[in-house]
Enzyme design. Sequence first.
Site, mmCIF file in Angstrom:
data_model
loop_
_atom_site.group_PDB
_atom_site.id
_atom_site.type_symbol
_atom_site.label_atom_id
_atom_site.label_comp_id
_atom_site.label_asym_id
_atom_site.label_seq_id
_atom_site.Cartn_x
_atom_site.Cartn_y
_atom_site.Cartn_z
ATOM 1 N N TRP A 359 84.461 28.794 27.918
ATOM 2 C CA TRP A 359 83.659 28.062 28.954
ATOM 3 C C TRP A 359 83.204 26.811 28.609
ATOM 4 O O TRP A 359 82.619 25.858 29.094
ATOM 5 C CB TRP A 359 82.519 28.916 29.699
ATOM 6 N N ASP A 360 83.732 26.404 27.345
ATOM 7 C CA ASP A 360 83.133 25.168 26.593
ATOM 8 C C ASP A 360 83.572 23.909 27.398
ATOM 9 O O ASP A 360 82.870 22.772 27.242
ATOM 10 C CB ASP A 360 83.596 25.048 24.945
ATOM 11 N N GLU A 498 74.958 36.885 26.158
ATOM 12 C CA GLU A 498 76.070 37.670 25.351
ATOM 13 C C GLU A 498 75.468 38.740 24.774
ATOM 14 O O GLU A 498 76.106 39.626 24.286
ATOM 15 C CB GLU A 498 77.036 36.798 24.450
ATOM 16 N N LYS A 618 70.511 35.545 22.739
ATOM 17 C CA LYS A 618 71.278 35.030 21.626
ATOM 18 C C LYS A 618 71.142 33.506 21.988
ATOM 19 O O LYS A 618 70.962 32.446 21.142
ATOM 20 C CB LYS A 618 72.777 35.150 21.729
ATOM 21 N N GLN A 619 71.332 33.029 23.243
ATOM 22 C CA GLN A 619 71.185 31.491 23.584
ATOM 23 C C GLN A 619 70.690 31.476 24.927
ATOM 24 O O GLN A 619 70.538 32.466 25.667
ATOM 25 C CB GLN A 619 72.691 30.965 23.584
#
Length: 804
Positions: A359-360, A498, A618-619
Amino acid sequence: MPTAGTRAWTWTYEGYDADAERLRETLCALGNGYFVTRGAACEVLSGPAHYPGTYAAGCYNRLTSTVAGHLVENEDMVNLPNWLPLRYRILPSDAEPGPWLHPGHAHMTAHRQTLDLRHGTLSRLSVYEDEAGRRLTVEQRRLVHMGEPHLALQRTSFTAEGWVGELEVESCLDGAVRNTGVTRYRGLADQHLRGWETGTEGADTVWLSCRTVDSDIRIALAERIRATPGRGVTPRPRLTVLRAAHALTLPLAPGATAVVDKTVALYTSRDPAIESPRHAAVDCVVQAAHFRQLLASHRRAWENLWRQAKLEVPGDAGRILRLHLFHVLQTLSPHTAELDVGVPARGLHGEAYRGHVFWDELFVLPFLNLHLPQVSRALLTYRYRRLPAACHAAEQAGRAGAMYPWQSAGDGREETQELHLNPRSGRWLPDFSRLQHHVGSAIAYNVWQYGQASGDTEFLHTRGAEMLLQIARFWASAALWDPVLGRYRIRGVVGPDEYHDGYPGAAEPGVDDNAYTNVTAAWVLMRALELCRTLPEAHRRQLYERIELTPDEPERWEDISRLLYVPYHQGVISQFAGYRDLAELDWDGYRQRYGDIRRLDRILEAEGDTVNHYQASKQADVLMLGYLFSPAELASVFRRLGCPLDDDIWHSTVDYYLRRTSHGSTLSALVHAWVLARVHRPDAWTYCEEALTGDVADVQGGTTAEGIHLGAMAGTLDLVQRGLTGLETRDRTLWLDPAPLPQLSKFAVRIRFRQHWDIDLRIHAEQVRIAVPESENAAVRVRLRERSFGIAPGTTRRLDLPDS
C-alpha cells in the site's frame, strides 16, 4: 552516517567499513526508473560485506520452496546479471602477478566514495600500495543514465605513482547470480535465471543473455570496453557459459593515467518495440556515444528532473530530504510512465519484501501527483490492469467488486506468503496479513487524489471510476448489518497496525470493525456516490453497463456510508472492537529487558506469547486517519457516520495510541510527525527526525541494507510539501492551512497543479509566498483557511499566515 561537512548535494563516506558496506550500497544505488544497480564496488563479490544487485522494474519470477514441510510459492523481483565486475592487478616484470585488488584488501591505504545527488553519479577513490612500494590510485565514476534508460557507464582511471609496469584488467558481465540478499530468505529457492548464452560483437563488445525460470522473461546485457590511451591495448574477449568478459593489459608510467570506459546496455523481453533483447542490447551499446557525451546528457536529464521536483529545505534536514527525493526519482522516474509497474515498497534497491507492491503508493503518489502526474497515472494503470484479478479474488472470497491483494507483483494475484519466519525464535508462523483489505481503500484514495491534483478527468471518469466503484462494491458486500448495534460491521480483517491478526484464543484470524478500515471504507463509498452523480451521462451509462451496476447498489452504498460502525472506549476511538479488553503491556519492563522493542511481535512470540493479547501497535493505525484526511474532511466523514469527533476526542485518541505504539515500521514515525504537527507541535520534531533518519541511520536495525523504505522516503517529502503547508487539492482549488514546525519553518516547493506548471510555494516565518508562472491559463484559486484568493499567471502574492 556520511562524514560531516560534506556539501549539500553530495553524500560522502570516508574509509572502508565491512560492517557498513551493504547499507552504503543501498544508499549509493543508482537508477533511472527502468533499472537500479546497488552501489557495490566493481571489484567485490557477493558475500557478508557486499551484495551487488541489479533490478529491472516489473521483472519478477516465481519459484517453489519447501518451508516447514509445506510447498510454498514465492514470486520475487529478480536479481539480474551483474554488469559491474571490473578487477585489476599489477603485473611486475620481475615477479608473479600481484593479487587482485579490491576495497578492504590489505594493500589498500585510502578509500572514499561520493554520491553526487545533483548529477546522479557515484565516484570512488581508492589507493593501494604493495610490499614493493608500488602505489596505485584508482578513481571511478559510475552512472545509470537518466536520459537513456537502457544504458549504464563506468569509467575507471588508474595512476601509477613512482613505478613503471603493466596492469591486468578484467571486465565482465556475470550471469552467476542468485537472489541471496535477505538473510531470512536463505533456504528458499533462489535460482531465478536459466538458459545462459554469451557471445561477441567485434573485439570490444561482448554480450550475455538468459531468461527467468518460470515467467520466461528474456534478459540481455551487452558490454563495450574502450581504453585510453588505446595504442597497443586490444580487448581480448573471454567467454564461458555464465560470463562474458574482456581482458586488457594496460601499460603504466609514473604520473600517467590510463582509463577504461565500460558501457553497458540492458534490455528485457518486456520492453516495447524490440524483436530481440540481445539484438537491442548489442545495437544500443555499439551505437552509444563516448563517456563524456553520455555524462553530459545524463546530467541534463537530472537537471530537468530537479527543476520539476524542486524542494528547498535548509540545513541537515534538507540534505536528507534531497537524498530521499533522489532515490524516489531513481525508482519512479518519467521512464516509469512507459512501464507496467507498481510502487515497490523497498524501491529497486534490494530484495526485501521480494520487490512486492503493498500500500506504499499511499505515501508516494500524493507527492508525485504534484510533480510527475504522468508517473502517478501509470502507477494507477498498473492497478487497473490487475482489476480483473482483484474482481476474481473477491468472487472467490464470496464478495462482490474488487478485492485487491495486500502484496502484488506480476499478474495481480495475492502474493502474500502464508508462512513467515521469526528470526528471533527461528519458527515459521502463519501469516494472515493478506486480510489487510484496506489496501483497496488506499488505491481508491490515490485515484481520487490524482484526479483532484491533475484535473485528468479522462482517467477519473473511465479507468479511475471503474476501480473506485468496484472497490466500493467490495466494501458494500463486506459490510454486514448488526440489528443489535443498528450498524453495519466489517469483520475478520487486519488493520494497518499489523500486530493484531486475531483475537486471543480465537479459531479464525482477523479482528472486527477496525476503525481505520471502516472509516476509509465509508469514505470510498462517499466518493463512489459522488462520482455516480457527477459522471457525464455517456460515461456513467457505459460504466454501469460494463460492470453491470444495478440501480439499488448506490442506494445501499448511501446507507452503509452513514451507518458503518466505529467503536469507542474511554473517550477515544477504538482501534477495533474489543481492543479495550486486551491487557496492558509492561512497556518499561520490556524496554529494560530488550532495549529495542520495535519488533515487539517477534519478542513476544519467542517468549511463547502473542501480541494479540495486548494493547500494543506496530505502527499508526487509527492515527492514519489524521494522515490521510485534513481535520475538516475527517470531521465531515465522522459527521456523516453520526459518530462523535471533536478536538478533545481526537487529541485524546492521539495521546492514547502514542503511548501504545512500538514503531516497528519506518512509516510509523512519519505518520506520527504528520499528526502531531497539528495536535502537539512540540513533540512532532522527535518523530520527524526519526522519519528523516530511518534509512540513513538504519533505525530499524539492518533492514536498509536490504532496500530503501520508499514509502517513508516519499512520505518525508510530502510531510514538507503537504503536511506542513496543509496543502489540499480539491474543488479546483489549492487549499492551504500551514503548520510549520520551528525546525522546519522556512522552505520552498515547486508544484504542478492541473494545467499550471511550476507554481512556487515558499513559507518563511509568518508568510506564504505563491508565484504562478506566466501562461494563458486562468488564475489559480487559493484558499488560506477562511480566505480565498485568485493569483493570475505571471504574478506573485504574499499572504500573511493567520493565527492558528
